[in-house]
Design a protein around this motif. Structure first.
Motif, PDB file in Angstrom:
ATOM      1  N   ALA A 240     -56.489 -70.407 -13.109  1.00 17.33           N
ATOM      2  CA  ALA A 240     -55.378 -69.628 -13.672  1.00 17.33           C
ATOM      3  C   ALA A 240     -55.082 -68.431 -12.780  1.00 17.33           C
ATOM      4  O   ALA A 240     -53.920 -68.125 -12.482  1.00 17.33           O
ATOM      5  N   MET A 241     -56.135 -67.749 -12.329  1.00 15.92           N
ATOM      6  CA  MET A 241     -55.949 -66.622 -11.414  1.00 15.92           C
ATOM      7  C   MET A 241     -55.414 -67.115 -10.064  1.00 15.92           C
ATOM      8  O   MET A 241     -54.595 -66.449  -9.427  1.00 15.92           O
ATOM      9  N   GLY A 242     -55.870 -68.303  -9.629  1.00 18.17           N
ATOM     10  CA  GLY A 242     -55.365 -68.872  -8.384  1.00 18.17           C
ATOM     11  C   GLY A 242     -53.885 -69.202  -8.471  1.00 18.17           C
ATOM     12  O   GLY A 242     -53.134 -69.047  -7.499  1.00 18.17           O
ATOM     13  N   ALA A 243     -53.443 -69.656  -9.643  1.00 16.08           N
ATOM     14  CA  ALA A 243     -52.016 -69.934  -9.845  1.00 16.08           C
ATOM     15  C   ALA A 243     -51.207 -68.644  -9.732  1.00 16.08           C
ATOM     16  O   ALA A 243     -50.105 -68.626  -9.155  1.00 16.08           O
ATOM     17  N   MET A 244     -51.753 -67.559 -10.277  1.00 12.82           N
ATOM     18  CA  MET A 244     -51.083 -66.264 -10.148  1.00 12.82           C
ATOM     19  C   MET A 244     -51.041 -65.822  -8.685  1.00 12.82           C
ATOM     20  O   MET A 244     -50.060 -65.225  -8.232  1.00 12.82           O
TER      21      MET A 244
END
Length: 303
Positions: A240-244
């Motif tokens: 999820a943080m990587g998507a951000m």
């Protein structure tokens, strides 16, 4: 996925099957989530952008800790009692390669990115990177620390990479950069470079996601056969943080300026994010070496 898999600890938990399977349902969910943003008001997307900027920064910190953990694991693995004899030559070779490559790349950066005395910012970036590497190396060779040249060499190489990447992210108008950069045209070189960068970030995100043990502050206990191999919740949280982080790359970390077509991770915001990440990487590595001497009451041996 994070909310539905967090704290999953055993393979007989129904959430283990949800994490590892249910691909038809996940495929439909993915299509739905790809379409629904086009119907969401722009104001909500702007709010998500502000959240994503924070999440992307958190992702860089998580990735940094994972890289540092990997470097120490590599060093300890080769210096273990069963490997020390046959790994002496590889240790010296990798350490020498890292140091020589770092020096060579920094010389090239002075030539390519600081061709004139007026390029003071690039000169500062490169010189400060060199100073940080020297400080890290000196501390790692102290008998009390004894971290070795392998860890400092690999971390030095990582700092050089971040410095290079930061300068390459400077705006197209920056005249001090003499190397070919993204011009906003969809040529094959730009497309291939983007795909390679995309794949590299996905792989690093995946490896970081399954490295939940690096972020455990408890002594590692012997695992049972039915225990999950890694933290599922942490895995999805990292993605999820990587998507951000990907979202910030596409807009150059700037939510109020339109980016050029076919460009990615270009702009002063991107440059400074990478430079700060480089400085944070050096500070964290130095702290891992001097921390046990400053906080003598803490036990660092179990991490």
């Amino acid at each position: 996925m994070y909310l539905t898999t967090v704290r999953t600890s055993r393979t007989d938990d129904p959430r283990d099957a949800w994490h590892s399977g249910w691909w038809p349902v996940k495929s439909l969910l993915w299509v739905f989530l790809m379409v629904i943003p086009f119907f969401i008001p722009s104001s909500f997307i702007q709010i998500y952008g502000e959240i994503a900027r924070f999440g992307a920064g958190l992702f860089l910190i998580i990735q940094l800790i994972s890289i540092l953990n990997f470097v120490y694991w590599w060093n300890e693995s080769w210096l273990s009692d069963k490997n020390i004899r046959r790994c002496r030559v590889p240790i010296v070779s990798v350490s020498a390669f890292s140091i020589v490559t770092s020096i060579a790349v920094m010389v090239l950066m002075y030539i390519w990115f600081a061709p004139r005395p007026s390029c003071s910012l690039n000169i500062f970036f490169i010189t400060w990177t060199l100073i940080l590497i020297i400080i890290m190396t000196i501390i790692s060779l102290k008998p009390e620390v004894n971290a070795g040249l392998l860890t400092s060499g690999l971390m030095g190489l990582y700092l050089v990479f971040l410095c290079w990447s930061a300068i390459m992210s400077e705006p197209i108008s920056e005249t001090c950069n003499t190397r070919h950069r993204q011009t906003g045209k969809g040529d094959w070189l730009t497309i291939v470079s983007f795909l390679i960068a995309f794949g590299a970030i996905v792989m690093s995100t995946f490896s970081t996601g399954i490295d939940s043990k690096a972020f455990s502050f408890k002594t590692v206990e012997e695992e049972s056969e039915d225990k999950v191999p890694y933290g599922y919740g942490f895995f999805h949280f990292v993605f999820a943080m990587g998507a951000m982080y990907f979202a910030m790359l596409f807009v150059g970390w700037n939510l109020h300026q339109t980016t050029q077509e076919w460009s990615i991770d270009v702009g002063w915001a991107s440059t400074w994010v990478k430079i700060v990440n480089e400085w944070l990487a050096a500070a964290l590595y130095i702290w891992t070496m001097v921390g046990p001497f400053i906080l003598k009451d803490r036990d660092f041996s179990s991490h």
